[in-house]
Design a protein around this motif. Structure first.
Motif, PDB file in Angstrom:
ATOM      1  N   LEU A  13      18.335  21.440  -4.794  1.00 56.44           N
ATOM      2  CA  LEU A  13      17.050  20.848  -4.404  1.00 56.44           C
ATOM      3  C   LEU A  13      17.187  19.355  -4.143  1.00 56.44           C
ATOM      4  CD1 LEU A  13      14.655  22.747  -6.826  1.00 56.44           C
ATOM      5  CD2 LEU A  13      14.905  23.061  -4.351  1.00 56.44           C
ATOM      6  N   ALA A  17      16.335  17.522  -0.625  1.00 57.17           N
ATOM      7  CA  ALA A  17      15.441  16.366  -0.533  1.00 57.17           C
ATOM      8  C   ALA A  17      16.136  15.200   0.166  1.00 57.17           C
ATOM      9  CB  ALA A  17      14.965  15.959  -1.923  1.00 57.17           C
ATOM     10  N   TRP A  18      17.412  14.981  -0.151  1.00 55.61           N
ATOM     11  CA  TRP A  18      18.157  13.904   0.495  1.00 55.61           C
ATOM     12  C   TRP A  18      18.312  14.177   1.993  1.00 55.61           C
ATOM     13  CZ3 TRP A  18      18.947   9.102   0.083  1.00 55.61           C
ATOM     14  CH2 TRP A  18      19.993   8.467   0.756  1.00 55.61           C
TER      15      TRP A  18
END
Length: 174
Positions: A13, A17-18
């Motif tokens: 996750l 997100a990055w």
């Protein structure tokens, strides 16, 4: 077990997100080339899941029914590897310089590289199938194969008089 799953999911996750942050930095403000990038990001998985994977699965099922046992696993493996390599090479085959430039990547001929790689894969498939020995399944009628047990031949009885009654070598009712 639940804690382990959460701990394993957290790095994934975080990477997702990055990736969203990096894509937002690239895409905003909107420019015409961003739409092409979105097309590749969205279209690639859709093309894979809707076309390539089902065709590979159907081809694997057909080959599994048609081929003799010693050829099944190598040919199906070669088919899947061929599909993956073709998908990886697709951007370079579709148009020249279809990927960001990397040193040495565009110096070669991608079609020739793919052809040579696929030739090596299918050579390995043929050699594997020719040297592979398919072991027949063990049935319940045969005694277990152990290192210290003498081999059972057709003309010798499977059990000796010293075997206690009820051993697997005895016939039912004896």
């Amino acid at each position: 077990m639940k804690t382990a799953r959460v701990l394993l999911a957290l790095p994934g996750l975080a990477a997702l997100a990055w990736g969203v942050v990096l894509f937002a930095e690239y895409a905003l403000p909107l420019r015409p080339d961003v739409y092409g990038t979105v097309g590749w990001i969205v279209g690639g998985p859709i093309l894979n899941d809707a076309v390539v994977a089902p065709l590979t699965a159907v081809l694997g099922l057909v080959l599994a029914r048609l081929l003799p046992p010693r050829w099944k696993a190598p040919v199906i493996t070669g088919t899947v590897i061929t599909a993956v390599l073709t998908m990886v090479a697709f951007p370079l085959l579709w148009r020249p310089y279809g990927t960001p430039p990397m040193p040495g990547l565009h110096d070669g001929n991608p079609a020739l590289g793919l052809a040579l790689t696929l030739a090596a894969v299918w050579l390995a498939v043929v050699l594997t199938a020719l040297t592979r020995r398919v072991v027949p399944p063990i049935t319940r009628d045969a005694p277990p194969i152990t290192r210290d047990a003498p081999p059972v031949t057709q003309d010798a009885p499977a059990s000796t008089p010293s075997d206690p009654p009820g051993t697997p070598a005895d016939r039912p009712g004896s």
